[in-house]
Design an enzyme around this catalytic site. Structure first.
Site, short mmCIF file in Angstrom:
data_model
loop_
_atom_site.label_atom_id
_atom_site.label_comp_id
_atom_site.label_asym_id
_atom_site.label_seq_id
_atom_site.Cartn_x
_atom_site.Cartn_y
_atom_site.Cartn_z
N ASP A 22 -11.57 0.93 8.82
CA ASP A 22 -10.48 1.42 9.76
C ASP A 22 -10.90 2.82 10.57
OD1 ASP A 22 -9.14 -0.43 8.30
OD2 ASP A 22 -7.16 0.51 8.54
N ARG A 102 -1.40 15.01 1.95
CA ARG A 102 -1.35 15.08 3.52
C ARG A 102 -1.35 16.49 4.35
NH1 ARG A 102 -3.75 11.21 2.33
NH2 ARG A 102 -2.87 9.21 2.55
N ASP A 131 2.69 8.39 6.24
CA ASP A 131 1.68 9.28 6.56
C ASP A 131 1.55 9.88 7.88
OD1 ASP A 131 0.92 9.40 3.84
OD2 ASP A 131 -0.57 8.03 4.13
N SER A 185 -3.68 -2.53 -0.49
CA SER A 185 -4.42 -1.09 0.12
C SER A 185 -3.97 -0.14 -0.93
CB SER A 185 -3.25 -1.01 1.41
OG SER A 185 -3.68 0.35 2.02
#
Length: 410
Positions: A22, A102, A131, A185
């Site tokens: 990605d 994050r 996110d 994932s």
């Protein structure tokens, strides 16, 4: 919202970069779509992966400024530990392993952007998840004027096949074992591993055994319990079995203990901030032991009023972290109150680890509020006059008696 073409051109962008499919596609897409210089930032948060391949991938794609940083100690010391002091659990169960990573990534992206003169930052979060919110609220709090590029909300690459086709068209190497569609994932750091999507999207289906990567099957864990001690100072763990350890080293040690004993598995259907429900499989072995131990030392060092107030504040604190408001004034206000409560949370907790469970078996502290003289069933030598309870109960029940008398007379 203005379209990208109507905004000023981007000269340089700092991309949160893992080196996977990605973000490799994103890197090339940024170069092709914006014609800008891309600075890659790869953070080691204890995800357990070799980071040098990310450097090699960035170099192959023509990146001149590559930043790779070991942030494990900062992550645990300045983000995980404050959150654990709050006993934070989102929706009563989730230890917030993804959410707490994050703000640190966002913070470093902004600092790097300032250092290299970038006018934009970019992330690889999709438009469906939490996110994107967490990253961008962090950017907003730290650099409100910076340009944010979120490719998943801009490009027309709508599937894994489209990403692979783009990669092949632009000579982006894809390992053969990455070409097949993953059954789920994952996200990992020193606190946890999360798995979601694909095979996990049916909440009725049991999680396949091969999804678990960080914990042994509790049924296969050792048949003999293991006893450990954790020392705390002012609410933070500082030693295991009497051995002082740095924050990251301590969490890593707890992870290994939890892994071996199958501790910290959670199959959860949660409410995302964007409005939908999602099902996630979380493995937080060391964090689960830390959480239980912290509650154990608080049980003898926190006053009842402070402890109960903390429990009332915790859901709000956890929601703020989950939703991406780490840098908000209200989270900082709650943190100040929580940290004040931890001034005397010092001592030792003994725990038993056994087949998926962690149990407190002992706790002691130089600041303990536990008074054997008052609680004993034996002769307390006058420490507590039981006759006092009569007046206490009578005054406490006064309003109930008045209510009952009113209602009986109506």
């Amino acid at each position: 919202m203005p379209s990208p073409s109507s905004l000023p051109p981007v000269r340089k962008v700092v991309l949160a970069f893992s080196g996977g499919l990605d973000t490799s596609v994103i890197l090339k897409w940024l170069q092709a779509s914006y014609g800008c210089e891309v600075v890659t930032f790869t953070a080691d948060l204890g995800q357990g992966e070799e980071l040098e391949p990310a450097r090699a991938k960035a170099e192959l794609l023509g990146v001149r400024e590559i930043v790779i940083e070991d942030l494990r100690e900062e992550f645990v010391r300045d983000f995980v530990a404050p959150m654990m002091r709050a006993n934070a659990l989102y929706e009563g169960q989730y230890l917030l392993g993804t959410a707490i990573a994050r703000p640190l990534i966002a913070k470093r992206q902004i600092e790097i952007a300032r250092a290299v003169g970038a006018d934009a930052v970019a992330h690889g979060a999709t438009g469906k998840g939490n996110d994107q919110v967490r990253f961008e609220l962090g950017y907003a709090a730290l650099a409100p004027g910076i340009r944010v590029i979120a490719p998943w909300r801009e490009w027309d690459l709508a599937s894994r096949e489209a990403l692979i086709a783009f990669a092949e068209a632009h000579q982006i190497p894809i390992p053969k074992d990455k070409r097949g569609e993953a059954p789920f994932s994952t996200d990992a750091n020193l606190l946890h591993t999360s798995s979601e999507g694909k095979v996990l999207e049916d909440p009725w289906e049991e999680v396949p055994a091969d999804v678990y990567s960080r914990t042994a099957n509790p049924e296969d864990a050792p048949d003999v319990p293991e006893t450990i001690t954790i020392d705390f100072e002012r609410g933070d763990p500082v030693a295991i079995n009497g051995e002082p350890l740095s924050p990251a080293a301590l969490l890593a040690r707890l992870n290994e203990l939890g892994r071996m004993h199958g501790i910290g598995r959670l199959d959860l259907v949660e409410n995302r901030f964007v409005g939908m429900k999602s099902r996630g499989l979380y493995e937080t072995p060391g964090g689960t032991i830390w959480h239980v131990a912290h509650r154990g030392i608080e049980s003898i060092t926190l006053d009842r009023g402070a402890a109960h107030l903390k429990d009332e504040l915790m859901p709000r604190y956890a929601e703020l972290v989950y939703n991406g408001f780490w840098f908000s004034p209200e989270r900082k206000m709650l943190q100040a109150a929580i940290d004040l409560s931890q001034e005397k949370v010092t001592g030792t907790v003994r725990l038993r680890l056994y087949k998926g469970s962690v149990t407190v078996t002992g706790r002691k502290s130089p600041h303990s509020l536990y008074s054997v003289r008052h609680v004993t069933f034996e002769d307390d030598a006058g420490a507590y006059d039981q006759v006092d309870a009569k007046g206490f109960i009578r005054l406490t029940g006064l309003r109930l008696r008045l209510l009952a008398e009113r209602d009986r007379g109506s």
